[in-house]
Motif scaffolding. Structure first.
Motif, mmCIF file in Angstrom:
data_model
loop_
_atom_site.group_PDB
_atom_site.id
_atom_site.type_symbol
_atom_site.label_atom_id
_atom_site.label_comp_id
_atom_site.label_asym_id
_atom_site.label_seq_id
_atom_site.Cartn_x
_atom_site.Cartn_y
_atom_site.Cartn_z
ATOM 1 N N GLU A 140 83.350 143.031 -0.235
ATOM 2 C CA GLU A 140 82.350 144.027 -0.607
ATOM 3 C C GLU A 140 83.032 145.157 -1.370
ATOM 4 O O GLU A 140 84.060 145.661 -0.945
ATOM 5 C CB GLU A 140 81.666 144.562 0.658
ATOM 6 C CG GLU A 140 80.904 143.461 1.375
ATOM 7 C CD GLU A 140 80.290 143.899 2.677
ATOM 8 O OE1 GLU A 140 80.591 145.015 3.140
ATOM 9 O OE2 GLU A 140 79.493 143.129 3.225
ATOM 10 N N PHE B 150 70.256 140.474 -0.916
ATOM 11 C CA PHE B 150 70.763 141.257 0.225
ATOM 12 C C PHE B 150 71.124 142.694 -0.176
ATOM 13 O O PHE B 150 71.178 143.582 0.668
ATOM 14 C CB PHE B 150 71.965 140.535 0.850
ATOM 15 C CG PHE B 150 72.361 141.076 2.199
ATOM 16 C CD1 PHE B 150 71.520 140.990 3.292
ATOM 17 C CD2 PHE B 150 73.598 141.690 2.376
ATOM 18 C CE1 PHE B 150 71.875 141.499 4.533
ATOM 19 C CE2 PHE B 150 73.982 142.196 3.621
ATOM 20 C CZ PHE B 150 73.110 142.101 4.699
ATOM 21 N N SER C 207 70.385 151.410 8.746
ATOM 22 C CA SER C 207 69.962 150.241 7.970
ATOM 23 C C SER C 207 68.472 149.912 8.104
ATOM 24 O O SER C 207 67.880 149.348 7.201
ATOM 25 C CB SER C 207 70.818 149.034 8.349
ATOM 26 O OG SER C 207 70.838 148.879 9.753
ATOM 27 N N PHE D 275 80.115 146.802 12.318
ATOM 28 C CA PHE D 275 80.186 145.419 11.849
ATOM 29 C C PHE D 275 81.564 145.063 11.325
ATOM 30 O O PHE D 275 82.032 143.948 11.466
ATOM 31 C CB PHE D 275 79.147 145.241 10.745
ATOM 32 C CG PHE D 275 79.029 143.831 10.240
ATOM 33 C CD1 PHE D 275 79.822 143.381 9.209
ATOM 34 C CD2 PHE D 275 78.123 142.956 10.812
ATOM 35 C CE1 PHE D 275 79.712 142.094 8.747
ATOM 36 C CE2 PHE D 275 78.008 141.662 10.354
ATOM 37 C CZ PHE D 275 78.802 141.241 9.323
ATOM 38 N N SER E 183 68.989 143.128 9.666
ATOM 39 C CA SER E 183 69.466 141.749 9.789
ATOM 40 C C SER E 183 70.135 141.512 11.135
ATOM 41 O O SER E 183 70.598 142.452 11.784
ATOM 42 C CB SER E 183 70.460 141.399 8.662
ATOM 43 O OG SER E 183 71.453 142.395 8.563
ATOM 44 N N ILE E 184 70.165 140.236 11.519
ATOM 45 C CA ILE E 184 70.964 139.829 12.675
ATOM 46 C C ILE E 184 72.024 138.882 12.124
ATOM 47 O O ILE E 184 71.686 137.895 11.461
ATOM 48 C CB ILE E 184 70.100 139.103 13.739
ATOM 49 C CG1 ILE E 184 68.978 140.026 14.245
ATOM 50 C CG2 ILE E 184 70.977 138.638 14.899
ATOM 51 C CD1 ILE E 184 68.059 139.362 15.275
ATOM 52 N N ILE E 185 73.268 139.204 12.356
ATOM 53 C CA ILE E 185 74.343 138.347 11.843
ATOM 54 C C ILE E 185 74.901 137.515 13.013
ATOM 55 O O ILE E 185 74.567 136.356 13.157
ATOM 56 C CB ILE E 185 75.444 139.194 11.158
ATOM 57 C CG1 ILE E 185 74.840 140.085 10.047
ATOM 58 C CG2 ILE E 185 76.546 138.284 10.602
ATOM 59 C CD1 ILE E 185 74.203 139.355 8.882
ATOM 60 N N ARG E 186 75.666 138.123 13.855
ATOM 61 C CA ARG E 186 76.153 137.393 15.028
ATOM 62 C C ARG E 186 75.239 137.589 16.234
ATOM 63 O O ARG E 186 75.318 136.850 17.205
ATOM 64 C CB ARG E 186 77.547 137.873 15.405
ATOM 65 C CG ARG E 186 78.588 137.657 14.349
ATOM 66 C CD ARG E 186 79.911 138.219 14.846
ATOM 67 N NE ARG E 186 80.903 138.235 13.800
ATOM 68 C CZ ARG E 186 80.968 139.180 12.872
ATOM 69 N NH1 ARG E 186 80.085 140.182 12.849
ATOM 70 N NH2 ARG E 186 81.917 139.135 11.961
ATOM 71 N N VAL F 93 79.287 139.316 -0.441
ATOM 72 C CA VAL F 93 78.842 140.029 0.765
ATOM 73 C C VAL F 93 79.635 139.472 1.936
ATOM 74 O O VAL F 93 79.856 138.267 2.044
ATOM 75 C CB VAL F 93 77.323 139.865 1.020
ATOM 76 C CG1 VAL F 93 76.950 140.405 2.399
ATOM 77 C CG2 VAL F 93 76.534 140.610 -0.048
HETATM 78 P P1 AMP Z 1 75.589 141.519 14.352
HETATM 79 O O1 AMP Z 1 75.972 142.187 15.618
HETATM 80 O O2 AMP Z 1 76.731 140.662 13.864
HETATM 81 O O3 AMP Z 1 74.306 140.750 14.456
HETATM 82 O O4 AMP Z 1 75.430 142.659 13.250
HETATM 83 C C1 AMP Z 1 74.200 143.032 12.739
HETATM 84 C C2 AMP Z 1 74.280 144.396 12.125
HETATM 85 O O5 AMP Z 1 75.267 144.421 11.090
HETATM 86 C C3 AMP Z 1 72.947 144.816 11.504
HETATM 87 O O6 AMP Z 1 72.548 146.021 12.122
HETATM 88 C C4 AMP Z 1 73.244 145.047 10.044
HETATM 89 O O7 AMP Z 1 72.740 146.293 9.622
HETATM 90 C C5 AMP Z 1 74.753 145.026 9.910
HETATM 91 N N1 AMP Z 1 75.177 144.207 8.781
HETATM 92 C C6 AMP Z 1 74.609 143.107 8.281
HETATM 93 N N2 AMP Z 1 75.319 142.598 7.256
HETATM 94 C C7 AMP Z 1 76.369 143.426 7.067
HETATM 95 C C8 AMP Z 1 77.456 143.474 6.149
HETATM 96 N N3 AMP Z 1 77.600 142.528 5.224
HETATM 97 N N4 AMP Z 1 78.360 144.472 6.253
HETATM 98 C C9 AMP Z 1 78.223 145.390 7.220
HETATM 99 N N5 AMP Z 1 77.218 145.418 8.111
HETATM 100 C C10 AMP Z 1 76.291 144.448 8.052
#
Ligand code: AMP
Length: 484
Positions: free
Chosen positions: A21, A263, A308, A338, A372-375, A411
Motif C-alpha cells: 500500500e 476497495f 472506516s 490491522f 470490511s471483515i478480513i480475518r 492492497v
Molecule cells: P480483521 O480483524 O482482519 O477482520 O480486520 C478488519 C478491519 O481491518 C476492518 O475494520 C477494516 O477497516 C480494516 N482493514 C481492511 N482492509 C485493510 C487494509 N488493507 N489495510 C488496513 N486495514 C484494513
C-alpha cells in the motif's frame, strides 16, 4: 495450472508479496518543491505508515532521502533543507518488515544510460520474476527487491533513443498495477497502468507571482493542503511528461479494459478525495444507503466502527431513519491495528484503539457498520465490546461483499487461508463474531454505489476471485517451493 493448483497458489501466496500500500506525490516548478511534496505526503499518510521518501532536483543535481516511520518524523525542517530544487517526488509506503524495509523504501534512484532517474510507485507488478530474470540475463544489477526497480531497469535497458520512448517501452512490458511518478534532474513523469488499477490525479497551483506549479498525487485530498486545483485524472495507459517546455502526454497503451480498484472507494482512500472522477464520500454514503435497503433490521441506533465505517453509517442511518451515534470512540494516537504483524499485538490493539460509550449503548439494539471483515479478529472484538457495554442486540453490517480472495494489485490482504470469508459461510462468520445478525452489501449494490458505468469499470477480484490480469502472472508470485 489447473483449478486445484490455482487454489493452492492463492492459499500459499506469502503475505510479504501482497503488501504494497502506497501513496505518491510529484511537484514540478515550485521554489520549495520538496516541502510541497512533504505536505502532500502528510495528507496521504493513511496510504502507508512504515517508510517515506522524497527526491528533489534543481536541473543539475538530484537528491533522495528515505527513512522509516511517519512522514513528519522523517522530514524535519533540517532534513527538508537538504532537498533543494524546484522538482520533487515523494512516496509513503506500508511495506514488508525487517532489514529490507529501508532498502526497499522509495523513491528508488538509479543511474542509467538515460541519466539519473528516481521513481515512486503505487501498486504491484504481477510478472515480476520473468521481467527480472530477463533483465538480469541482460546484465542488470538490482539494488533492491522492490518491483518498482524493474521499471527503472527496463528503462535503462531499453533500445529506444529518447527517455520518454524508453519509459513508454518499459511500461508496456510490465503487467499489473502501477500509478507512478518519476523524475530526472529536469523533468517529471506520471503514468498509470493500462487498466487504471490505482488512482492518480493531476492538479495545478496558481502561484502569487503568476507562475504555475504542476502537481500529481494519489488522492486529491493532497491537493487541498497544497492549495492546488484538481485538473484531471491521469488516464489509464497514459504517460505525462512535465518539463520547462510544458506538458506533453501520450497514450502508451490502449484497448485494455479499465479495472480500477473498488476497495479504494470502500476503505482505502479518504472520503474527502475524488478518485476515478468520483467523490469517495458519495460512494461510501450510498453504500450505507443500499446496505440499509438490502438488509434492514429493527434497531435503536446506528453506530459506526470509526473511522472506516463512519461515512457508510451516515448513509445507513439516513436511509433507515435511525439515529446515528458515535457509540465507539477511537484513540487516534494508535497506529492501525490491522497492520501490526503479530496476531497478539493485533488482538490487544483493538482495545487500545476503540472504547465503547456505555451510556449510549446500554439496553439498545445496535446496528454496527464497518467497511470490511478480513480475518474477523477485529469484528469479533468489537461486537464483544459493544455487548459488554450493555447493548441488548448487536447487528453487524458490512459496506462491501465478503472478501474471499487476496489482492495482487496493491492492497494489503492476507492469503486466502487467513481470509475468513474464503473459508466460512456468512452464518458461520456470524457465529464466530458473536453478532445477532450479520449482512454484507451485495456486489451489485456496491458497483451501483460506486457509480459503475461504461466509462468507469472496477476490479472486484477480492470479492469474486476474478482477476483482470492473466493467471500466468499468479504463478509468478508463487513461493519458490510451491507445486506448479
Ligand atoms: P480483521 O480483524 O482482519 O477482520 O480486520 C478488519 C478491519 O481491518 C476492518 O475494520 C477494516 O477497516 C480494516 N482493514 C481492511 N482492509 C485493510 C487494509 N488493507 N489495510 C488496513 N486495514 C484494513
Amino acid at each position: 495450472m489447473n483449478n486445484l493448483e490455482r487454489q493452492r497458489a492463492l492459499d500459499d501466496t506469502p503475505f510479504d508479496k501482497l503488501r504494497e500500500e502506497c501513496g505518491v506525490v510529484a511537484i514540478h516548478n515550485h521554489p520549495d518543491a520538496a516541502r510541497q511534496v512533504y505536505l502532500g505526503l502528510y495528507a496521504l499518510q493513511h496510504r502507508g505508515q512504515e517508510s517515506a521518501g522524497i527526491a528533489s532536483a534543481d536541473y543539475e543535481n538530484l537528491w533522495n532521502i528515505k527513512g522509516m516511520g511517519l512522514v513528519a518524523e522523517i522530514f524535519t525542517d533540517d532534513v527538508l533543507d537538504k532537498l533543494p530544487g524546484s522538482l520533487s517526488i515523494g512516496h509513503t509506503r506500508y511495506s514488508t518488515t525487517g532489514d529490507s524495509a529501508l532498502l526497499n523504501a522509495q523513491p528508488i534512484r538509479v543511474e542509467s544510460t538515460k541519466g539519473l532517474i528516481a521513481i515512486a510507485h503505487n501498486g504491484n507488478l504481477v510478472n515480476l520474476d520473468s521481467a527480472r530474470a530477463r533483465l538480469e540475463s541482460d546484465g542488470a544489477i538490482f539494488q533492491t527487491t522492490s518491483d518498482s526497480e524493474i521499471i527503472v531497469q527496463l528503462i535503462a535497458h531499453s533500445k529506444e533513443a529518447t527517455l520518454i520512448d524508453a519509459i513508454a517501452d518499459s511500461l508496456r512490458q510490465v503487467e499489473g498495477a502501477f500509478s507512478i511518478v518519476m523524475m530526472t534532474r529536469d523533468r517529471i513523469f506520471a503514468a498509470r497502468d493500462p487498466r487504471g488499477f490505482r488512482p492518480l490525479s493531476m492538479g495545478r497551483i496558481y502561484n502569487d507571482d503568476g507562475t504555475e506549479t504542476v502537481v500529481f498525487a494519489s488522492e486529491t485530498c493532497a491537493f487541498d493542503l497544497l492549495r492546488a486545483v484538481y485538473e484531471r485524472d491521469v488516464q489509464p495507459g497514459e504517460l505525462i511528461m512535465v518539463s520547462r517546455e510544458g506538458i506533453s502526454s501520450r497514450q502508451y497503451a490502449s484497448g485494455v479494459p479499465q479495472s480500477s480498484c473498488i476497495f479504494e472507494h470502500v476503505y482505502f482512500a479518504r472520503p474527502d478525495s475524488r478518485i476515478y472522477g468520483r467523490w469517495v464520500q458519495e460512494s461510501r454514503e450510498e453504500m450505507g444507503r443500499r446496505l440499509a435497503r438490502e438488509s434492514a433490521v429493527p434497531a435503536d441506533l446506528v453506530v459506526p466502527v470509526p473511522d472506516s465505517g463512519v461515512t457508510a453509517a451516515i448513509g445507513y442511518a439516513a436511509e433507515s431513519n435511525l439515529p446515528f451515534r458515535f457509540g465507539l470512540i477511537r484513540n487516534h494516537y494508535v497506529g492501525r491495528t490491522f497492520i501490526e504483524p503479530e496476531q497478539r499485538v493485533r488482538d490487544f490493539g483493538v482495545k487500545l484503539k476503540l472504547n465503547p460509550v456505555r451510556n449510549l449503548l446500554e439496553g439498545k439494539r445496535v446496528i454496527l457498520i464497518d467497511d470490511s471483515i478480513i480475518r474477523g479478529t477485529t469484528s469479533r472484538k468489537i461486537v464483544r465490546m459493544v455487548r459488554g457495554a450493555g447493548a441488548k442486540e448487536v447487528h453487524l453490517r458490512i459496506s462491501c461483499p465478503p472478501t474471499i480472495s487476496p489482492c495482487f494489485y496493491g492492497v494489503d490482504t492476507p492469503s486466502k487461508r487467513e481470509l475468513i470469508a474464503a473459508n466460512q459461510s456468512v452464518e458461520e462468520i456470524r457465529q464466530y463474531i458473536e453478532a445477532d445478525s450479520l449482512a454484507y452489501l451485495s456486489l451489485d449494490g456496491l458497483l451501483q454505489a460506486c457509480g459503475e458505468n461504461n466509462d468507469l469499470r472496477y476490479c472486484t477480484a477480492c470479492y469474486t476471485g476474478n482477476y483482470p490480469t492473466q493467471w500466468v502472472d499468479v504463478e509468478d508470485i508463487l513461493p519458490a517451493n510451491a507445486t506448479r
